[in-house]
Write a protein that holds these residues in place. Sequence first.
Motif: not given
Lengths: 251, 319
Positions: A16-17, A9, A12-13
Motif C-alpha cells: 500500500q505504501l 498483514l 499489504q501495508r
Amino acid sequence: MKFARDTWLIFQRQTQLLLRNPVWVFVGVFQPVMYLLLFAPLLKPALNAPTQAAAYKIFVPGLLVLLAIFGGLFQGFGLIAELRAGVIERSRVTPISRLALLLGRSLRDVVSLMAQAVIITLLALLFDLRVFIGDLLLAYLMLALIALMTSAVSYGVALKVKSEDALAPLMNTVAQPVLLLSGILLPLTFAPGWLQAIADWNPFSWAVDGTRALFAGDLGSDKVWQGLTITAVLAALGVFWAARQFARSVR
Amino acid sequence: MIETRGLRKSFRSRAGRETKTVDAVRGVNLEVAEGEIFGFLGPNGAGKTTTLRMLATLIEPDGGEATIAGADLRKDPAEVRRRIGYVPQGGSTWDESTAREELVLHARMYGIGKADAQQRASRALDAFQLTEYADRKCKTYSGGQRRRVEIALGIIHEPKIVFLDEPTTGLDPQSRAHMWDEIRRLRRDGMTVFITTHYLDEADALCDRIAIMDNGEVVAEGTPTELKREISGDVVLVGLDLAATPQAAQALDGEPYVNKLETADEGGLRLYVDEGATSIPQVLRRLDQAGLDLRSIELHRPSLDDVFLTKTGRSLRES
Ligand SMILES: Nc1ncnc2c1ncn2[C@@H]1O[C@H](COP(=O)(O)OP(=O)(O)OP(=O)(O)O)[C@@H](O)[C@H]1O
Ligand SMILES: [Mg+2]
C-alpha cells in the motif's frame, strides 16, 4: 496460520505504501523499459547474433536477473528509514512473528520485481522474442528466489549497520563484482579462462546461465536445475539470517 | 504488577580503535503496584530508556530477572509482549501513513481481527481527540498530535501495563497538561502506567510513586511526599535590605524554631526550619518587635531536586 496472517498483514501495508508513491511506481516501470529500448539495439552487432530476437534471448534474461539483484539489494534503505522512525521497534514489541516482519517486506519486493519482469517480457515479445510459457514461469521462479535472497540480505545488513552511510558503499561493493562476474550484460563465453574460473564461484553467474537456458527453451539443461537449486538454497539462508536480525536487532 | 531483581545491561561501543563498555543499567530492583502511575526520574543517560527497553522485551538483559503482569521476562517474552504496551521515546509513526491506518495496523499486529481493529481505532481516535486529523498523513501533525497518536498506539490492545518513555518531552505547557490528563485517564481505566521523565514537576504532580535513577542505579524510591519528607525541613527566605540584614540575623539567631541561619551576600536571610507554615508568623512577629522592615518572605519546600541533590551530590537541573 498466525504466521501466514502476519506475513500478509506486513505485505499489504508495505505494498500500500509503495503504491501510494507515484514516483516509485513510475521509476519501477520506466527504468527497465529504458534498458530494453536504448541498450538492446546495441546488442545484435555486439553479440554477433543472427537476428534481433536471438540477441534478446541472451539479453533479456540477463536484464531480468540484474533487476532482481538490484531491486533487492537496495531495499535496505527503506528499512533504515523505518528504523529511524521507530516503526520497527514498535513492531517488535508486539507478538507479531519476526519472520513475518521480514518476509512481508521481501515478498513485496518480489512482487514488484515480478511486475517489472512481466512488463519487460511483454515488450520483448513485441520485438519477436519467443519463450515457451512453462520455461518462462520457471525463469520467473528463479528471479523470485534471487529477489527474495537479495532483499532479505539487504534488510538484514540494514538492521546490522543501521545507517545509510554504511549501507550504500557496502551494497555497491557487493553488487559490482557480482554484476561483472555474472555475465549479466554480456555472456562470459568470451571471457578468458581465469575470469571464467572466478565466475564459477559467483552464484549469480549460475542463476544467469540457468535463466538463459530457460529462455533458450533448453529445459533439460543441467544449468536449469543447478541455477534453481543454488538460488533456492541461498534464498533460504538469506531469509533465515535476516529474520534473526529482526528478532534481535538493537535500536 | 512489575517486579525486577538485579536487572543489568552494558553496551560495548567502539570509539576509534578502543572498545568501551558502558554500564547503562547496574542492578535495578523495582516494584510497581497494579493501577499506579509509576515514574522513573533521572537525567540524560541515567539508563531509563535502557531499563524500559529491557522490560518491553526489546533488548535482552545481561543479568537479573523480571516478572511483568505475571509473565516472566526471561522465560516467556512472547507473553510479556501480549500484556504490555510500549511507547518509545523517539516516536513510532510513519510519515506517509495516517493515524487511522497506523492504529488499525498496530491492533492487527497484536492479532486483533480487522473489524475489531477498525472499531478500536475509531474509539482511540475519539478518546485522544484525533478524529479530526485521523485521515491525514502523520507528517502533517503537530508534535503534540503525533505524541497522542503514539500513545493511542501503545494502548490499542488494552494492555495491563503501558510504558511511556518521556511522553511529554517537547510539548508546550498546555499540551503537557493535556497529556497528564490522558495519562490519568489511563489509570482510571485500570491500567498501570510506567513513565520516564526528567521533569521534576511532572514526577511530582503526576506520579503516585517514583524511582530516581542516576548512572544506572536507582538511588531513591517512594511517593514524592515520602521522598521529600526524608529531606527534613523547609527553608524560609526572608528578603531584607542589606543594611537591615545583620540586625535581623541577630534578632532571629537563637530562636528555638530556627535550625540554621545563613545570610545572603546581597542582603536577606535563609532560615532552615522544621515546619515553614508555623515558623513564618513567628519570624514576622520577631522582626516587627525589632522594628525591622522586610521586603518579602518566601517559603521554599524541599523539591525532588533537593532529593536528587542529597542522593547524588548534583542537581538535576544542572545535569
Ligand atoms: N545501543 C546502545 N549502544 C551503546 N550505548 C548505549 C546504547 N543505548 C544506550 N546506551 C548508553 O547507555 C546509557 C543509558 O542510556 P539511556 O538511553 O538508557 O538513558 P536515558 O536515561 O533514557 O536518557 P535520556 O533521558 O537522555 O533519554 C547512556 O550512556 C547511553 O549512551
Ligand atoms: Mg531515554
